[in-house]
Design an enzyme around this catalytic site. Structure first.
Site, short mmCIF file in Angstrom:
data_model
loop_
_atom_site.label_atom_id
_atom_site.label_comp_id
_atom_site.label_asym_id
_atom_site.label_seq_id
_atom_site.Cartn_x
_atom_site.Cartn_y
_atom_site.Cartn_z
N ASP A 35 1.38 -13.36 -58.78
CA ASP A 35 2.01 -14.61 -59.20
C ASP A 35 1.27 -15.77 -58.54
O ASP A 35 0.88 -15.68 -57.38
CB ASP A 35 3.48 -14.61 -58.79
CG ASP A 35 4.28 -15.71 -59.44
OD1 ASP A 35 4.01 -16.90 -59.15
OD2 ASP A 35 5.18 -15.40 -60.23
N ILE A 36 1.07 -16.87 -59.28
CA ILE A 36 0.35 -18.01 -58.72
C ILE A 36 1.21 -18.85 -57.76
O ILE A 36 0.67 -19.69 -57.04
CB ILE A 36 -0.25 -18.92 -59.82
CG1 ILE A 36 0.85 -19.51 -60.70
CG2 ILE A 36 -1.29 -18.17 -60.64
CD1 ILE A 36 0.36 -20.60 -61.63
N ASN A 90 13.87 -12.19 -65.66
CA ASN A 90 14.63 -13.37 -66.06
C ASN A 90 14.71 -13.38 -67.59
O ASN A 90 13.71 -13.14 -68.27
CB ASN A 90 13.94 -14.65 -65.58
CG ASN A 90 13.86 -14.72 -64.07
OD1 ASN A 90 14.78 -14.30 -63.38
ND2 ASN A 90 12.78 -15.25 -63.56
N GLY A 96 15.84 -18.94 -65.53
CA GLY A 96 14.57 -19.20 -64.88
C GLY A 96 13.35 -18.69 -65.62
O GLY A 96 12.24 -18.80 -65.11
N HIS A 103 8.29 -10.13 -68.53
CA HIS A 103 7.56 -9.81 -67.31
C HIS A 103 8.55 -9.49 -66.19
O HIS A 103 9.59 -10.10 -66.08
CB HIS A 103 6.63 -10.95 -66.89
CG HIS A 103 7.27 -12.29 -66.74
ND1 HIS A 103 7.68 -13.05 -67.82
CD2 HIS A 103 7.58 -13.01 -65.63
CE1 HIS A 103 8.20 -14.18 -67.39
NE2 HIS A 103 8.16 -14.18 -66.06
N HIS A 105 9.11 -9.47 -62.22
CA HIS A 105 8.66 -9.97 -60.93
C HIS A 105 8.87 -8.84 -59.93
O HIS A 105 9.99 -8.31 -59.81
CB HIS A 105 9.50 -11.17 -60.49
CG HIS A 105 9.32 -12.39 -61.31
ND1 HIS A 105 8.49 -13.43 -60.92
CD2 HIS A 105 9.85 -12.76 -62.50
CE1 HIS A 105 8.52 -14.38 -61.82
NE2 HIS A 105 9.35 -14.00 -62.80
#
Length: 115
Positions: A35-36, A90, A96, A103, A105
């Site tokens: 994740d960025i 999410n 969010g 995807h 997290h």
């Protein structure tokens, strides 16, 4: 849907190699990348190569692909940390979700707080 159907989708572009990402895992059906804006020492996104809007849509249309995502999440957490992790999906903007390509997290690498 296939990744070509999400032509404006950021994650479809990452899957296609059009947008760079720090990829930490790949399979025929999914990829995992950092994740960025990480929220933990290990914060990886696991996405299917096919475009599906959210986890509910994925579960309804391709439950085996959802199982592949969970398997890759476990592999990545084991490779990058101690195998203990939090996995979050999410669904919708109020929850969010900002990229509408399903995807997971995967957060790990520290003691995670409660909700």
């Amino acid at each position: 849907m296939t990744s070509t159907e999400g032509s404006d989708c950021l994650f479809c572009k990452i899957v296609a190699g059009e947008v760079p990402a720090d990829i930490v895992g790949e399979s025929p059906s999914a990829i995992a990348f950092r994740d960025i804006a990480p929220k933990a020492p290990v914060h990886v996104l696991v996405v299917p190569r096919e475009h599906h809007g959210d986890v509910s849509a994925l579960a309804a249309s391709a439950p085996n692909l959802l199982a592949d995502l969970v398997e890759m999440a476990d592999e990545v957490a084991t490779d990058l940390s101690d195998g203990q992790y939090r996995m979050i999906f999410n669904v919708g903007p109020k929850a969010g979700q900002t990229v509408f390509h399903v995807h997971a997290h995967v957060l790990s690498g520290t003691q995670l707080g409660g909700f």
